[in-house]
Design a protein around this motif. Structure first.
Motif, PDB file in Angstrom:
ATOM      1  N   TYR A  63     -30.144  -8.409 158.076  1.00  8.29           N
ATOM      2  CA  TYR A  63     -30.642  -7.027 158.020  1.00  8.29           C
ATOM      3  C   TYR A  63     -30.593  -6.352 159.401  1.00  8.29           C
ATOM      4  CZ  TYR A  63     -33.795  -3.121 157.278  1.00  8.29           C
ATOM      5  OH  TYR A  63     -34.349  -1.868 157.235  1.00  8.29           O
ATOM      6  N   ILE A  64     -31.326  -6.917 160.348  1.00  7.21           N
ATOM      7  CA  ILE A  64     -31.350  -6.301 161.678  1.00  7.21           C
ATOM      8  C   ILE A  64     -29.992  -6.478 162.362  1.00  7.21           C
ATOM      9  CG2 ILE A  64     -32.445  -6.357 163.954  1.00  7.21           C
ATOM     10  CD1 ILE A  64     -34.982  -7.288 162.600  1.00  7.21           C
ATOM     11  N   GLY A  65     -29.417  -7.677 162.139  1.00  7.57           N
ATOM     12  CA  GLY A  65     -28.137  -7.983 162.789  1.00  7.57           C
ATOM     13  C   GLY A  65     -27.040  -6.998 162.420  1.00  7.57           C
ATOM     14  N   SER A  66     -26.927  -6.686 161.112  1.00  9.20           N
ATOM     15  CA  SER A  66     -25.815  -5.812 160.695  1.00  9.20           C
ATOM     16  C   SER A  66     -26.009  -4.392 161.245  1.00  9.20           C
ATOM     17  CB  SER A  66     -25.666  -5.794 159.170  1.00  9.20           C
ATOM     18  OG  SER A  66     -26.876  -5.415 158.572  1.00  9.20           O
ATOM     19  N   HIS A  67     -27.273  -3.941 161.340  1.00  6.14           N
ATOM     20  CA  HIS A  67     -27.528  -2.616 161.937  1.00  6.14           C
ATOM     21  C   HIS A  67     -27.191  -2.627 163.432  1.00  6.14           C
ATOM     22  CE1 HIS A  67     -29.639  -2.004 158.154  1.00  6.14           C
ATOM     23  NE2 HIS A  67     -29.622  -0.714 158.421  1.00  6.14           N
ATOM     24  N   THR A  68     -27.475  -3.766 164.057  1.00  8.77           N
ATOM     25  CA  THR A  68     -27.150  -3.888 165.492  1.00  8.77           C
ATOM     26  C   THR A  68     -25.637  -3.849 165.699  1.00  8.77           C
ATOM     27  OG1 THR A  68     -29.105  -5.256 165.761  1.00  8.77           O
ATOM     28  CG2 THR A  68     -27.489  -5.354 167.537  1.00  8.77           C
TER      29      THR A  68
END
Ligand SMILES: O=c1ccn([C@@H]2O[C@H](COP(=O)(O)OP(=O)(O)O[C@H]3O[C@H](CO)[C@H](O)[C@H](O)[C@H]3O)[C@@H](O)[C@H]2O)c(=O)[nH]1
Length: 190
Positions: free
Chosen positions: A54-59
């Motif tokens: 979740y956070i990784g793909s937005h990053t």
């Protein structure tokens, strides 16, 4: 004793020497070009572990939009590759999102990612297990996975001269309030 054969050979010595020098110089230039290309690439390439999450793909999305090339290492234990395909499509630069399916516990696979795609300007580390209930039920699994994985990552970074690591963590304080922290640190081994 100088034989006629050696005398004949003498007349070729200068051109052979010049040819060898030229080849050597070309080789040097080629090696220097490769080093420069690697330096330029390193300047622009970031490793994101857990980048399919979740956070990784937005990053990853933000990094690509900021002009970086991103290499994602993810075991897909809690995500799927589709997220990265969508990130590639949204940014219009699918070629800037390179996915390597690997578990941080697998040191050989991690080394191969660094050898093939490194060196990285920095690493952002999100590949961790974080389900609160499960972490209470299986604390040793969480320690083994998250600490060992992070140590493997730090060791690979150290071996390949990557000195900057960003990580996000979430926890609960004693009073039950949620605490978030995002840190950017220098690799403690470098
Ligand atoms: O050993 C592991 C554990 C997880 N992952 C991957 O890491 C990603 C983690 O992403 P999640 O969607 O599961 O988690 P979040 O993006 O929501 O991030 C949460 O988990 C992070 C773990 O580092 C941070 O703690 C962060 O603050 C917290 O919100 C997933 O793609 C998962 O497949 C691995 O590759 N290896």
């Amino acid at each position: 004793m100088t034989t006629p054969f050696m005398k004949g050979l003498g007349q070729y010595a200068a051109p052979i020497f010049m040819g060898a020098s030229l080849l050597y110089a070309l080789g040097q230039k080629h090696r220097e070009d490769l080093r420069k290309a690697r330096r330029d690439r390193a300047h622009n390439r970031i490793l994101v572990t857990g980048g399919a999450g979740y956070i990784g793909s937005h990053t990853v999305l933000l990094l690509v939009e900021a002009g970086y090339e991103v290499v994602v290492v993810d075991s897909l234990v809690n995500s799927c590759e589709e997220a990265l395909r969508r990130v590639g499509a949204l940014t219009g630069h699918p070629e800037k999102v390179i996915f390597c399916k690997a578990d941080l516990l697998d040191e050989e696979a991690l080394e191969s990612v660094f050898a093939t795609h490194g060196g990285f300007r920095a690493c952002v580390h999100f590949a961790g297990l974080k389900a609160v209930g499960e972490s209470v039920a299986k604390p040793l699994l969480y320690y083994a996975n998250n600490l060992t994985g992070t140590l493997h990552l730090l060791n690979a970074m150290h071996r390949h001269g990557c000195k900057i690591m960003g990580a996000a963590g979430r926890g609960r304080g004693r009073e039950g309030r949620r605490r978030e922290s995002r840190k950017c640190i220098r690799c403690p081994l470098c």
